[in-house]
Design a protein around this motif. Sequence first.
Motif, PDB file in Angstrom:
ATOM      1  N   ASN A   6      43.035 -19.198 -24.014  1.00  0.00           N
ATOM      2  CA  ASN A   6      44.058 -18.574 -23.178  1.00  0.00           C
ATOM      3  C   ASN A   6      45.255 -18.143 -24.015  1.00  0.00           C
ATOM      4  OD1 ASN A   6      42.643 -18.783 -20.800  1.00  0.00           O
ATOM      5  ND2 ASN A   6      43.498 -20.783 -20.292  1.00  0.00           N
ATOM      6  N   TYR A   7      45.603 -18.951 -24.987  1.00  0.00           N
ATOM      7  CA  TYR A   7      46.713 -18.667 -25.899  1.00  0.00           C
ATOM      8  C   TYR A   7      46.450 -17.369 -26.657  1.00  0.00           C
ATOM      9  CZ  TYR A   7      50.448 -20.284 -29.089  1.00  0.00           C
ATOM     10  OH  TYR A   7      51.594 -20.425 -29.815  1.00  0.00           O
ATOM     11  N   VAL A   8      45.240 -17.228 -27.193  1.00  0.00           N
ATOM     12  CA  VAL A   8      44.867 -16.039 -27.955  1.00  0.00           C
ATOM     13  C   VAL A   8      44.799 -14.823 -27.034  1.00  0.00           C
ATOM     14  CG1 VAL A   8      43.037 -14.970 -29.318  1.00  0.00           C
ATOM     15  CG2 VAL A   8      43.685 -17.326 -29.762  1.00  0.00           C
ATOM     16  N   ARG A   9      44.253 -14.982 -25.840  1.00  0.00           N
ATOM     17  CA  ARG A   9      44.200 -13.872 -24.879  1.00  0.00           C
ATOM     18  C   ARG A   9      45.604 -13.379 -24.544  1.00  0.00           C
ATOM     19  NH1 ARG A   9      39.824 -16.020 -20.513  1.00  0.00           N
ATOM     20  NH2 ARG A   9      37.975 -15.611 -21.763  1.00  0.00           N
ATOM     21  N   THR A  10      46.510 -14.312 -24.331  1.00  0.00           N
ATOM     22  CA  THR A  10      47.883 -13.946 -24.009  1.00  0.00           C
ATOM     23  C   THR A  10      48.513 -13.177 -25.169  1.00  0.00           C
ATOM     24  OG1 THR A  10      48.112 -15.913 -22.629  1.00  0.00           O
ATOM     25  CG2 THR A  10      50.140 -14.841 -23.332  1.00  0.00           C
ATOM     26  N   TYR A 141      49.705 -18.997 -34.812  1.00  0.00           N
ATOM     27  CA  TYR A 141      50.068 -18.539 -33.475  1.00  0.00           C
ATOM     28  C   TYR A 141      51.548 -18.714 -33.140  1.00  0.00           C
ATOM     29  CZ  TYR A 141      45.032 -18.377 -33.087  1.00  0.00           C
ATOM     30  OH  TYR A 141      43.717 -18.114 -33.307  1.00  0.00           O
ATOM     31  N   ASP A 142      52.144 -19.823 -33.534  1.00  0.00           N
ATOM     32  CA  ASP A 142      53.561 -20.034 -33.225  1.00  0.00           C
ATOM     33  C   ASP A 142      54.425 -18.973 -33.909  1.00  0.00           C
ATOM     34  OD1 ASP A 142      53.008 -22.219 -31.628  1.00  0.00           O
ATOM     35  OD2 ASP A 142      53.340 -23.678 -33.237  1.00  0.00           O
ATOM     36  N   SER A 143      54.123 -18.693 -35.163  1.00  0.00           N
ATOM     37  CA  SER A 143      54.869 -17.668 -35.892  1.00  0.00           C
ATOM     38  C   SER A 143      54.623 -16.287 -35.286  1.00  0.00           C
ATOM     39  CB  SER A 143      54.476 -17.657 -37.369  1.00  0.00           C
ATOM     40  OG  SER A 143      54.800 -18.891 -37.971  1.00  0.00           O
ATOM     41  N   ALA A 144      53.378 -16.046 -34.867  1.00  0.00           N
ATOM     42  CA  ALA A 144      53.050 -14.759 -34.247  1.00  0.00           C
ATOM     43  C   ALA A 144      53.840 -14.564 -32.961  1.00  0.00           C
ATOM     44  CB  ALA A 144      51.551 -14.682 -33.964  1.00  0.00           C
ATOM     45  N   ILE A 145      53.902 -15.596 -32.135  1.00  0.00           N
ATOM     46  CA  ILE A 145      54.648 -15.498 -30.880  1.00  0.00           C
ATOM     47  C   ILE A 145      56.125 -15.259 -31.161  1.00  0.00           C
ATOM     48  CG2 ILE A 145      55.468 -16.838 -28.897  1.00  0.00           C
ATOM     49  CD1 ILE A 145      52.674 -18.010 -28.695  1.00  0.00           C
ATOM     50  N   PHE A 146      56.669 -15.939 -32.158  1.00  0.00           N
ATOM     51  CA  PHE A 146      58.083 -15.764 -32.511  1.00  0.00           C
ATOM     52  C   PHE A 146      58.372 -14.311 -32.896  1.00  0.00           C
ATOM     53  CE2 PHE A 146      61.462 -15.712 -35.717  1.00  0.00           C
ATOM     54  CZ  PHE A 146      62.508 -16.245 -34.969  1.00  0.00           C
ATOM     55  N   GLU A 147      57.556 -13.757 -33.792  1.00  0.00           N
ATOM     56  CA  GLU A 147      57.791 -12.386 -34.262  1.00  0.00           C
ATOM     57  C   GLU A 147      57.538 -11.366 -33.154  1.00  0.00           C
ATOM     58  OE1 GLU A 147      59.237 -11.590 -36.996  1.00  0.00           O
ATOM     59  OE2 GLU A 147      59.098 -13.515 -38.009  1.00  0.00           O
TER      60      GLU A 147
END
Length: 161
Positions: A6-10, A141-147
């Motif tokens: 779900n995280y990756v889909r989002t 993923y955390d860094s990706a979401i931040f950017e």
Amino acid sequence: MPLKINYVRTLLSLSLMMLFAYGEAQEKKKSEPNAYNRKSVKALDVITQYVDSEPVKAIDLLSDYFESNLKSINQQEEAEIFQLLGRAHYNLNQYDLALQNYERVRAMVQVRSKIKSRRTFQIPTRLYYDIGMVYLAQSRYDSAIFELSNFINRYKKEDAE
């Protein structure tokens, strides 16, 4: 495991949404005057066409362009060159090299902003998206979401102006 899916889909749906929105904003900005030298814009526009389709050729052209115009390139143009190099390396799955080029652009802006100059420039909005996509490809993923969140916030700010 379902949480990770779900995280990756989002993340993927957010990045697709941002890419479409960014494309629309770029179309709107094409009609605005550009701060670059006309000759360099034309050369970089031609090179940009190869970044996605022929990244190796784009890297060669960008390197040649940078070396042959080293004395006449302004900082904004240099940032654009390194951002394009980052995109070309990303397209070759060379994520570490892409990230190095993107971080160089970010560092150029940070150093420039410390020198209280009238000729400062902002981090290009697309840079946040590009860095986020590298982190996503590296499963950070955390860094990706931040950017990508930075990208969305900057895009909303630009759209409001």
